[in-house]
Design a protein around this motif. Structure first.
Motif, PDB file in Angstrom:
ATOM      1  N   GLY A  58       1.810  -3.110   9.070  1.00 24.16           N
ATOM      2  CA  GLY A  58       1.188  -2.198   8.137  1.00 24.16           C
ATOM      3  C   GLY A  58       0.424  -1.073   8.774  1.00 24.16           C
ATOM      4  O   GLY A  58       0.404  -0.096   8.198  1.00 24.16           O
ATOM      5  N   SER A  59      -0.529  -1.502   9.988  1.00 24.30           N
ATOM      6  CA  SER A  59      -1.349  -0.616  10.437  1.00 24.30           C
ATOM      7  C   SER A  59      -1.045  -0.094  11.731  1.00 24.30           C
ATOM      8  O   SER A  59      -0.055  -0.462  12.366  1.00 24.30           O
ATOM      9  CB  SER A  59      -2.960  -1.231  10.350  1.00 24.30           C
ATOM     10  N   ASP A  60      -1.948   0.812  12.213  1.00 27.41           N
ATOM     11  CA  ASP A  60      -1.426   1.316  13.268  1.00 27.41           C
ATOM     12  C   ASP A  60      -1.939   0.534  14.691  1.00 27.41           C
ATOM     13  O   ASP A  60      -2.567  -0.165  14.400  1.00 27.41           O
ATOM     14  CB  ASP A  60      -2.185   2.690  13.599  1.00 27.41           C
ATOM     15  N   THR A  75      -0.071   4.232  18.384  1.00 24.25           N
ATOM     16  CA  THR A  75      -0.863   5.549  18.858  1.00 24.25           C
ATOM     17  C   THR A  75      -1.491   5.693  19.895  1.00 24.25           C
ATOM     18  O   THR A  75      -1.628   4.626  20.711  1.00 24.25           O
ATOM     19  CB  THR A  75      -2.173   5.665  17.749  1.00 24.25           C
ATOM     20  N   LYS A 113       5.853   4.564   9.158  1.00 23.21           N
ATOM     21  CA  LYS A 113       5.397   5.059   7.789  1.00 23.21           C
ATOM     22  C   LYS A 113       5.758   6.390   7.316  1.00 23.21           C
ATOM     23  O   LYS A 113       6.182   6.668   6.109  1.00 23.21           O
ATOM     24  CB  LYS A 113       3.857   4.927   7.660  1.00 23.21           C
ATOM     25  N   HIS A 136       6.390   0.233   8.878  1.00 25.45           N
ATOM     26  CA  HIS A 136       5.203  -0.421   9.654  1.00 25.45           C
ATOM     27  C   HIS A 136       4.360   1.038  10.152  1.00 25.45           C
ATOM     28  O   HIS A 136       4.639   2.069   9.700  1.00 25.45           O
ATOM     29  CB  HIS A 136       5.836  -1.023  10.794  1.00 25.45           C
ATOM     30  N   GLY A 137       3.380   0.542  10.871  1.00 32.95           N
ATOM     31  CA  GLY A 137       2.259   1.719  11.335  1.00 32.95           C
ATOM     32  C   GLY A 137       2.942   2.099  12.693  1.00 32.95           C
ATOM     33  O   GLY A 137       4.082   1.952  13.140  1.00 32.95           O
ATOM     34  N   LYS A 182      -0.270  10.109  16.797  1.00 28.69           N
ATOM     35  CA  LYS A 182       0.773   9.380  16.838  1.00 28.69           C
ATOM     36  C   LYS A 182       1.242   9.421  18.012  1.00 28.69           C
ATOM     37  O   LYS A 182       1.617  10.765  18.606  1.00 28.69           O
ATOM     38  CB  LYS A 182       2.010   9.948  15.824  1.00 28.69           C
ATOM     39  N   SER A 239       0.742  -1.166   0.059  1.00 26.97           N
ATOM     40  CA  SER A 239      -0.077  -0.043   0.108  1.00 26.97           C
ATOM     41  C   SER A 239       0.834   1.521  -0.118  1.00 26.97           C
ATOM     42  O   SER A 239       0.529   2.361  -0.614  1.00 26.97           O
ATOM     43  CB  SER A 239      -0.941   0.016   1.171  1.00 26.97           C
ATOM     44  N   ARG A 240       1.951   1.046   0.571  1.00 25.66           N
ATOM     45  CA  ARG A 240       2.922   2.309   0.525  1.00 25.66           C
ATOM     46  C   ARG A 240       3.503   2.531  -0.774  1.00 25.66           C
ATOM     47  O   ARG A 240       3.759   3.885  -0.917  1.00 25.66           O
ATOM     48  CB  ARG A 240       3.982   2.153   1.677  1.00 25.66           C
TER      49      ARG A 240
END
Ligand code: MSP
Length: 648
Positions: free
Chosen positions: A334-336, A295, A263, A291-292, A300, A188-189
């Motif tokens: 990949g996600s947070d 949070t 990211k 990576h994410g 962040k 996705s990036r």
């Protein structure tokens, strides 16, 4: 003997502009897992981490603290080193961009790029975000603010050197789209890089500055210092000895196998860095992982936003491997990952105490109870054992591949599925019933043996993530060194049949969640109080008469909006619901708050001072604040107070 194959993995070099926090830990932990795995596989690993110590922000912070930038970064560098020790990080080299060998290399690199015609002198005009040290084009701003941190940007212009990044656009696009290379993950990036940066047209990159001093001087133009990304990104090769005589590892380890980061800095690593390497005629890194974020309440979790959970406290209270496990298990690839202590306690209680801890302690206790600690030589494996055994067989390839591709959470999930299956295996086989029947002794011993061997295989695969607990588990189940090697995780029944176990401590004590949360809150309140300690109090003022006090009109007001005042680093501009149609008040507390933190708060203000102009804006009153450490905090009232209520 054949030479070991090299493997080179890097974290970003972190800014020592504030204390290290749990956010920094994820990348470094993920790299540590891969580095440990690669060493177990027999690679000659170079695991690099370090600090990015130059820049305007550090210069400013040091000035505020009244010390030199070098003294400032030295102090924080020591904290990073301590954190990595606390987290069990096995880095091989720690680079600081103030190290003289790095400075020497960067000067050579800059000269070389200039000589080759990739760097030229011009004038820089742009939107600049000081905290992020980033220039942005108008189109990249989000609502006129920095797209990374949401803060105000300022117009900036100065004489500067530029790197011809634009020239590399076609090659960078080809690199990112090369299916075979798979240069950047997650996929996705790749789209993000192409759509957000390459397609709109890559701008040449400003690579020198004259507006501050804390950086590496450009050798051929006095007053210019090398600007952040050329200095920072070069660390990956200077740490190996590129263009310096301190190390001699460049031939061996370059190109890097993988650069890991979150990211927000992927674009620097997949556009600027490859372009710099192309310009220097050097091979490109094989892989970049972005990576994410961890949070914290939506944003962040970074050095600048406060509310940071102290990793030293967490490790001290809950154990190094529990924290390592939680962060690595909870972050999906990949996600947070929203961080909460509660989620961590649940993970520790469910996965570690209930599933893994219980499996080990129950099994060892039964071997002790039914066989005085030593199993039988004879075995009776039956068809129904196959499901657990086959499931465990599949782990080795799958988990290694997950770890290698930074899908660490997926790998851990697979291991814990087997651990859950093993717990079910106990319930299905009911050893306590088998124990009552003398004719079932061999079968009982086999059931326990299968469990011990499953624990062994899972623990080997867990060991890069939980390197401190793994040896304890091996000791409790009596596993020898040979049967705990990585490849032994791929082999059934490596444990000696008549194995002897050794009961040990409870590996993961259960956490009383409510009690812990209360204790952590008390702890952090205590820390906040400590910030005040040592600050001399203002001497008490002379008496004044009650009537004088009563002349002041003190009221409650709700903050409707709050913004920084342009060109002022002190003033915040508030719109207040004062119960009488609203008013604007300016307050000099910009240094102690992000404006958005104050929106919605019920504050106290003086309502009857005459209007006053500051920086061209009118202020109608004064917001009450209380001294707090080196700064101030606004006086907050009960949020349900009616705006306009009289205070007295
Ligand atoms: N100095 C630059 C990097 C130069 S690399 C050649 C920098 N430093 S930083 O201190 O801001 O570190 C950013 C990196 O720290 C992220 O990319 C990530 O690896 C890690 N993290 C810091 N906070 C984080 C979270 N809240 N969540 C996950 N990782 C985070 O950028």
């Amino acid at each position: 003997m054949s030479e070991k194959k090299p493997y080179y993995i890097t974290t970003p070099i972190y800014y020592p502009s504030g204390n290290p926090h749990i956010g920094h830990c994820y990348t470094t932990l993920a790299c540590d897992v891969v580095a440990r795995l690669k060493r177990m596989q027999g690679y000659d690993v170079m695991f690099l981490t370090g600090l990015d110590e130059h820049g305007q922000k550090i210069e400013k912070k040091a000035e505020e603290a009244g010390i030199t930038p070098q003294a400032y970064v030295d102090e924080i560098a020591a904290k990073f080193v301590k954190l990595w020790e606390t987290m069990g990080i096995t880095y091989d080299r720690f680079i600081r961009t103030t190290d003289s060998y790095h400075v020497e290399s960067v000067q050579h690199i800059f000269e070389e790029l200039y000589k080759k015609g990739y760097i030229y002198k011009s004038e820089y005009k742009g939107k600049y975000c000081t905290p992020c040290e980033s220039f942005w084009t108008e189109s990249q701003l989000v609502n006129g603010k920095c797209p990374d941190c949401g803060r105000d940007v300022t117009d900036a212009s100065e004489e500067a050197y530029f790197f011809k990044l634009s020239e590399f656009a076609p090659r960078l696009e080809a690199l990112l789209l090369d299916e075979e290379k798979n240069f950047l993950e997650p996929k996705s990036r790749v789209n993000e890089m192409i759509n957000n940066f390459i397609k709109p047209g890559l701008q040449d990159l400003c690579v020198s500055r004259t507006s501050f001093k804390w950086g590496i001087p450009v050798t051929f133009d006095e007053g210019h210092i090398v600007y952040v990304w050329v200095d920072a990104l070069s660390n990956y090769i200077t740490a190996l000895g590129y263009q310096n005589g301190t190390y001699n590892d460049f031939e061996k380890y370059w190109p890097a196998d993988v650069h890991v980061m979150a990211k927000e800095i992927v674009r620097f690593h997949t556009l600027i860095w490859p372009a710099m390497l192309m310009a220097l005629d050097l091979p490109l890194p094989k892989k970049v992982y972005g990576h994410g974020w961890i949070t914290f309440s939506g944003g962040k979790m970074s050095k600048s936003s406060g509310n940071v959970i102290d990793p030293f406290v967490l490790v001290d209270r809950y154990g190094i491997d529990s924290i390592r496990y939680h962060l690595l298990r909870e972050m999906p690839f990949g996600s947070d990952m929203p961080y909460t202590n509660e989620a961590m306690f649940n993970r520790i209680n469910c996965d570690l105490a209930n599933d893994l801890g219980n499996l080990v302690s129950r099994t060892v206790a039964m071997v002790d109870k039914y066989f005085a600690g030593t199993l039988l030589e004879e075995q009776q494996v039956i068809d129904s054992d196959e499901e657990l055994l086959a499931m465990t067989d599949k782990l080795y390839d799958a988990v290694i591949s997950d770890y290698e591709t930074l899908h660490i959470s997926d790998g851990l999930e697979k291991i814990f599925r087997v651990i859950a299956r093993a717990n079910k295996f106990i319930d299905e086989n009911e050893p306590w019933k088998l124990a009552k029947d003398d004719s079932m002794k061999v079968r009982l011993s086999t059931v326990l043996y299968i469990l011990l061997d499953t624990i062994r295989r899972c623990t080997i695969l867990l060991s890069p993530v939980m390197p401190h607990i793994a040896p304890e588990i091996f000791e409790q189940i009596g596993a020898c060194e040979k049967c705990t090697a990585l490849e032994a995780a791929n082999v059934r029944f490596e444990l000696k049949k008549d194995i002897t176990v050794k009961k040990g401590r409870v590996l993961f004590p259960r956490i009383d969640i409510e009690k812990e949360i209360a204790e952590l809150e008390a702890l952090s309140a205590g820390e906040k109080k400590e910030e005040d300690d040592g600050q001399p109090l203002e001497p008490l003022k002379e008496n004044c008469v009650f009537d004088d006090f009563m002349k002041l009109d003190l009221r409650a007001g709700k903050v409707l909006s709050c913004e920084k005042v342009k060109k002022s680093d002190k003033l915040l501009c508030f719109q207040i619901d004062d119960g009488f149609g609203g008013r604007q008040i300016l307050s000099g507390i910009a240094k102690y708050y992000e404006p958005e933190e104050l929106v919605g708060k019920m504050i106290a203000f003086v309502a009857n001072f005459p209007a006053r102009k500051m920086m061209g804006l009118e202020s109608n009153g004064m917001i009450l604040s209380c001294k707090f450490g080196d700064g101030y905090k606004v006086v907050e009232l009960d949020p349900n107070t009616k705006p306009g209520s009289d205070i007295g």
